[in-house]
Design a protein around this motif. Structure first.
Motif, PDB file in Angstrom:
ATOM      1  N   THR A 262      44.969 -40.830   8.076  1.00 38.77           N
ATOM      2  CA  THR A 262      44.663 -40.649   9.489  1.00 38.77           C
ATOM      3  C   THR A 262      43.164 -40.811   9.728  1.00 38.77           C
ATOM      4  OG1 THR A 262      44.702 -38.279   8.998  1.00 38.77           O
ATOM      5  CG2 THR A 262      46.624 -39.185  10.116  1.00 38.77           C
ATOM      6  N   PRO A 263      42.771 -41.220  10.940  1.00 42.03           N
ATOM      7  CA  PRO A 263      41.349 -41.483  11.212  1.00 42.03           C
ATOM      8  C   PRO A 263      40.516 -40.206  11.209  1.00 42.03           C
ATOM      9  CG  PRO A 263      42.672 -41.711  13.210  1.00 42.03           C
ATOM     10  CD  PRO A 263      43.638 -41.567  12.091  1.00 42.03           C
ATOM     11  N   PRO A 264      39.204 -40.334  10.953  1.00 37.98           N
ATOM     12  CA  PRO A 264      38.317 -39.162  10.920  1.00 37.98           C
ATOM     13  C   PRO A 264      38.310 -38.371  12.222  1.00 37.98           C
ATOM     14  CG  PRO A 264      37.232 -41.079   9.970  1.00 37.98           C
ATOM     15  CD  PRO A 264      38.496 -41.579  10.587  1.00 37.98           C
ATOM     16  N   SER A 265      38.530 -39.043  13.357  1.00 39.97           N
ATOM     17  CA  SER A 265      38.510 -38.339  14.640  1.00 39.97           C
ATOM     18  C   SER A 265      39.607 -37.296  14.731  1.00 39.97           C
ATOM     19  CB  SER A 265      38.663 -39.341  15.795  1.00 39.97           C
ATOM     20  OG  SER A 265      39.910 -40.036  15.703  1.00 39.97           O
ATOM     21  N   LEU A 266      40.694 -37.453  13.972  1.00 33.64           N
ATOM     22  CA  LEU A 266      41.777 -36.477  13.939  1.00 33.64           C
ATOM     23  C   LEU A 266      41.630 -35.513  12.768  1.00 33.64           C
ATOM     24  CD1 LEU A 266      44.853 -38.722  14.838  1.00 33.64           C
ATOM     25  CD2 LEU A 266      43.450 -37.321  16.354  1.00 33.64           C
ATOM     26  N   ARG A 267      41.099 -35.996  11.653  1.00 31.85           N
ATOM     27  CA  ARG A 267      40.915 -35.109  10.501  1.00 31.85           C
ATOM     28  C   ARG A 267      39.815 -34.078  10.750  1.00 31.85           C
ATOM     29  NH1 ARG A 267      40.589 -39.801   7.549  1.00 31.85           N
ATOM     30  NH2 ARG A 267      38.531 -39.166   6.768  1.00 31.85           N
ATOM     31  N   SER A 268      38.844 -34.408  11.587  1.00 30.90           N
ATOM     32  CA  SER A 268      37.750 -33.482  11.849  1.00 30.90           C
ATOM     33  C   SER A 268      38.240 -32.193  12.519  1.00 30.90           C
ATOM     34  CB  SER A 268      36.673 -34.160  12.703  1.00 30.90           C
ATOM     35  OG  SER A 268      35.623 -33.264  12.997  1.00 30.90           O
ATOM     36  N   PRO A 269      39.009 -32.259  13.627  1.00 31.98           N
ATOM     37  CA  PRO A 269      39.539 -31.007  14.176  1.00 31.98           C
ATOM     38  C   PRO A 269      40.529 -30.329  13.240  1.00 31.98           C
ATOM     39  CG  PRO A 269      40.416 -32.905  15.376  1.00 31.98           C
ATOM     40  CD  PRO A 269      39.332 -33.404  14.500  1.00 31.98           C
ATOM     41  N   ALA A 270      41.246 -31.115  12.450  1.00 33.25           N
ATOM     42  CA  ALA A 270      42.177 -30.524  11.475  1.00 33.25           C
ATOM     43  C   ALA A 270      41.410 -29.714  10.432  1.00 33.25           C
ATOM     44  CB  ALA A 270      42.998 -31.622  10.804  1.00 33.25           C
ATOM     45  N   GLU A 271      40.296 -30.261   9.972  1.00 36.57           N
ATOM     46  CA  GLU A 271      39.478 -29.539   8.991  1.00 36.57           C
ATOM     47  C   GLU A 271      38.886 -28.277   9.599  1.00 36.57           C
ATOM     48  OE1 GLU A 271      35.392 -30.388   6.537  1.00 36.57           O
ATOM     49  OE2 GLU A 271      36.829 -32.034   6.720  1.00 36.57           O
ATOM     50  N   HIS A 272      38.484 -28.365  10.858  1.00 29.78           N
ATOM     51  CA  HIS A 272      37.958 -27.180  11.556  1.00 29.78           C
ATOM     52  C   HIS A 272      39.027 -26.078  11.606  1.00 29.78           C
ATOM     53  CE1 HIS A 272      36.168 -24.655  14.673  1.00 29.78           C
ATOM     54  NE2 HIS A 272      37.303 -24.749  15.336  1.00 29.78           N
ATOM     55  N   LEU A 273      40.251 -26.457  11.896  1.00 26.27           N
ATOM     56  CA  LEU A 273      41.356 -25.496  11.922  1.00 26.27           C
ATOM     57  C   LEU A 273      41.534 -24.825  10.571  1.00 26.27           C
ATOM     58  CD1 LEU A 273      44.280 -27.210  13.875  1.00 26.27           C
ATOM     59  CD2 LEU A 273      43.296 -24.970  14.358  1.00 26.27           C
ATOM     60  N   LEU A 274      41.574 -25.624   9.538  1.00 27.68           N
ATOM     61  CA  LEU A 274      41.828 -25.098   8.201  1.00 27.68           C
ATOM     62  C   LEU A 274      40.730 -24.141   7.766  1.00 27.68           C
ATOM     63  CD1 LEU A 274      43.070 -28.442   6.628  1.00 27.68           C
ATOM     64  CD2 LEU A 274      44.467 -26.401   7.010  1.00 27.68           C
ATOM     65  N   ARG A 275      39.499 -24.390   8.168  1.00 31.35           N
ATOM     66  CA  ARG A 275      38.413 -23.478   7.825  1.00 31.35           C
ATOM     67  C   ARG A 275      38.494 -22.199   8.653  1.00 31.35           C
ATOM     68  NH1 ARG A 275      35.418 -26.104   4.291  1.00 31.35           N
ATOM     69  NH2 ARG A 275      35.342 -28.387   4.374  1.00 31.35           N
ATOM     70  N   SER A 276      38.910 -22.319   9.910  1.00 32.51           N
ATOM     71  CA  SER A 276      39.045 -21.113  10.732  1.00 32.51           C
ATOM     72  C   SER A 276      40.199 -20.250  10.244  1.00 32.51           C
ATOM     73  CB  SER A 276      39.259 -21.501  12.204  1.00 32.51           C
ATOM     74  OG  SER A 276      40.536 -22.106  12.409  1.00 32.51           O
ATOM     75  N   TRP A 277      41.203 -20.872   9.624  1.00 32.71           N
ATOM     76  CA  TRP A 277      42.338 -20.132   9.059  1.00 32.71           C
ATOM     77  C   TRP A 277      42.034 -19.648   7.634  1.00 32.71           C
ATOM     78  CZ3 TRP A 277      46.243 -24.493  10.588  1.00 32.71           C
ATOM     79  CH2 TRP A 277      46.573 -24.370  11.945  1.00 32.71           C
ATOM     80  N   HIS A 278      40.883 -20.003   7.085  1.00 31.94           N
ATOM     81  CA  HIS A 278      40.488 -19.647   5.721  1.00 31.94           C
ATOM     82  C   HIS A 278      41.402 -20.300   4.675  1.00 31.94           C
ATOM     83  CE1 HIS A 278      37.692 -16.795   7.443  1.00 31.94           C
ATOM     84  NE2 HIS A 278      38.672 -16.256   8.140  1.00 31.94           N
ATOM     85  N   VAL A 279      42.037 -21.399   5.057  1.00 26.59           N
ATOM     86  CA  VAL A 279      42.781 -22.195   4.084  1.00 26.59           C
ATOM     87  C   VAL A 279      41.808 -23.052   3.281  1.00 26.59           C
ATOM     88  CG1 VAL A 279      44.580 -23.956   3.788  1.00 26.59           C
ATOM     89  CG2 VAL A 279      44.837 -22.192   5.553  1.00 26.59           C
ATOM     90  N   LEU A 280      40.737 -23.508   3.938  1.00 24.19           N
ATOM     91  CA  LEU A 280      39.617 -24.165   3.272  1.00 24.19           C
ATOM     92  C   LEU A 280      38.393 -23.273   3.431  1.00 24.19           C
ATOM     93  CD1 LEU A 280      39.954 -27.932   4.340  1.00 24.19           C
ATOM     94  CD2 LEU A 280      40.610 -26.882   2.162  1.00 24.19           C
ATOM     95  N   PRO A 281      37.479 -23.288   2.465  1.00 21.41           N
ATOM     96  CA  PRO A 281      36.294 -22.421   2.550  1.00 21.41           C
ATOM     97  C   PRO A 281      35.346 -22.868   3.653  1.00 21.41           C
ATOM     98  CG  PRO A 281      36.118 -23.916   0.685  1.00 21.41           C
ATOM     99  CD  PRO A 281      37.506 -24.092   1.225  1.00 21.41           C
ATOM    100  N   GLN A 282      34.577 -21.920   4.150  1.00 20.92           N
ATOM    101  CA  GLN A 282      33.570 -22.225   5.160  1.00 20.92           C
ATOM    102  C   GLN A 282      32.422 -23.020   4.540  1.00 20.92           C
ATOM    103  OE1 GLN A 282      33.898 -21.596   8.330  1.00 20.92           O
ATOM    104  NE2 GLN A 282      35.787 -20.398   8.155  1.00 20.92           N
ATOM    105  N   ARG A 283      31.689 -23.718   5.382  1.00 15.51           N
ATOM    106  CA  ARG A 283      30.584 -24.539   4.906  1.00 15.51           C
ATOM    107  C   ARG A 283      29.220 -23.935   5.220  1.00 15.51           C
ATOM    108  NH1 ARG A 283      32.027 -30.839   6.420  1.00 15.51           N
ATOM    109  NH2 ARG A 283      33.208 -31.315   4.544  1.00 15.51           N
ATOM    110  N   THR A 284      29.197 -22.705   5.688  1.00 16.22           N
ATOM    111  CA  THR A 284      27.937 -22.134   6.164  1.00 16.22           C
ATOM    112  C   THR A 284      26.858 -22.128   5.084  1.00 16.22           C
ATOM    113  OG1 THR A 284      28.837 -19.953   5.610  1.00 16.22           O
ATOM    114  CG2 THR A 284      29.027 -20.674   7.889  1.00 16.22           C
ATOM    115  N   ARG A 285      27.232 -21.739   3.851  1.00 17.21           N
ATOM    116  CA  ARG A 285      26.242 -21.662   2.787  1.00 17.21           C
ATOM    117  C   ARG A 285      25.691 -23.030   2.446  1.00 17.21           C
ATOM    118  NH1 ARG A 285      27.141 -19.044  -3.267  1.00 17.21           N
ATOM    119  NH2 ARG A 285      24.998 -19.345  -3.982  1.00 17.21           N
ATOM    120  N   ARG A 286      26.590 -24.012   2.379  1.00 18.00           N
ATOM    121  CA  ARG A 286      26.141 -25.360   2.047  1.00 18.00           C
ATOM    122  C   ARG A 286      25.210 -25.895   3.130  1.00 18.00           C
ATOM    123  NH1 ARG A 286      29.969 -30.748   1.679  1.00 18.00           N
ATOM    124  NH2 ARG A 286      28.331 -32.218   1.090  1.00 18.00           N
ATOM    125  N   LEU A 287      25.588 -25.656   4.394  1.00 16.24           N
ATOM    126  CA  LEU A 287      24.743 -26.133   5.484  1.00 16.24           C
ATOM    127  C   LEU A 287      23.380 -25.445   5.449  1.00 16.24           C
ATOM    128  CD1 LEU A 287      27.342 -26.290   8.411  1.00 16.24           C
ATOM    129  CD2 LEU A 287      26.293 -28.203   7.192  1.00 16.24           C
TER     130      LEU A 287
END
Length: 309
Positions: A262-287
């Motif tokens: 799927t295109p990045p324009s759809l994966r980007s909100p999907a990734e945001h969801l997964l991080r808000s659900w804590h399914v994927l780790p947050q990026r705050t430290r890396r940023l």
């Protein structure tokens, strides 16, 4: 990869256990018992408020975001095969496993590194079609699942009739708790459909049988069109502040879901969801680290500029 004989340990015996007369008479009581979802990792059921709302698109975008993040993903297509949007989501069809009878089974295929499990119904079924219970959808063997994304389909009225049967089983309460999301169109009718679905599920939620959708996914827009959000009913209104928007993608609208990522324009909100659900780790430290590194480079350039001056 998967055969009829390699169900996970104890899954086959639980799935094939005979249904007692009491269970047949009181499916609602049976549905209240929480399920053990641990073999499926984190479960993300995607429910459409109406036909064509975009549940399939969001489910695939979420599954792609997960596997690109290195997660082991099971993508479940629980909709009727004739109405499935995932018929071309894999390069080739894989092996089939019968459900409780040969009339309805599960076909396992590969979508890149993810496994796609689709409902498979025999063309000339000579017996009633019984929806395969969740244990039949596990790939089996020693394949470990980090997350399971379920495209439930767009028939919420049927699945809310009894979550102990059909695709509604993927909304059942259990541990770890599922994370259902409700997909809507960015329109007044879309929000009306969402309100009706939530009302339909409400008795089962009160009974502790199903986990209610706690996330609203809006497909085909980047924000609410003027005058739409104000029409939300009381059940849908509480989900509006955290709604996530998936923009329109012309390629998917024309071609549908294919084996391509799927295109990045759809994966980007999907990734945001997964991080808000804590399914994927947050990026705050890396940023934060990148920000400090960028500041250091800036100071170095400024120092070098002063020195050369």
């Amino acid at each position: 990869m998967t055969t009829a004989d390699n169900l996970p340990v104890d899954v086959g015996s639980r799935a094939d256990a005979p249904v007692t007369e009491k269970q047949q008479a009181t499916p609602a009581e049976a549905a209240v018992e929480p399920l053990d979802w641990s073999p499926f990792g984190r479960i993300v059921p995607i429910l459409a408020a109406s036909p064509g709302a975009g549940a399939t698109t969001t489910a695939v975008a979420i599954a792609d975001a997960l596997q690109l993040a290195g997660r082991s993903v099971l993508l479940v297509d629980a909709g009727d095969p004739v109405r499935s949007g995932l018929g071309r989501a894999a390069r080739a069809d894989g092996p089939r496993r019968d459900g409780r009878g040969p009339a309805a089974g599960v076909r396992f295929s590969r979508r890149a590194r993810a496994i796609l499990a689709r409902l498979d119904v025999a063309e000339a079924a000579g017996e009633p079609v019984v929806f395969p219970p969740p244990p039949y959808w596990h790939p089996g063997g020693d394949w470990s699942v980090d997350a399971t994304v379920v495209d439930i389909g767009h028939d919420p009225w049927r699945l809310a009739t009894d979550p102990a049967l059909g695709a509604g089983q993927w909304l059942r309460t259990g541990s770890p708790s599922p994370i259902p999301a409700l997909v809507v169109r960015p329109s007044v009718p879309g929000l009306a459909h969402a309100e009706q679905v939530l009302a339909r599920l409400e008795p089962w939620v009160r009974a502790g049988a199903v986990t209610p959708p706690t996330q609203l996914l809006v497909v085909g827009a980047r924000w609410w069109p003027k005058g739409v959000a104000g029409t939300a009913g009381r059940r849908t209104n509480v989900l509006l502040p955290e709604a996530v928007f998936f923009p329109h993608d012309r390629g998917l609208a024309v071609q549908g879901v294919t084996e391509d990522v799927t295109p990045p324009s759809l994966r980007s909100p999907a990734e945001h969801l997964l991080r808000s659900w804590h399914v994927l780790p947050q990026r705050t430290r890396r940023l934060s680290v990148l920000s400090r590194a960028g500041s250091a480079r800036g100071r170095t350039r400024r120092t070098a500029g002063h020195a050369s001056g």
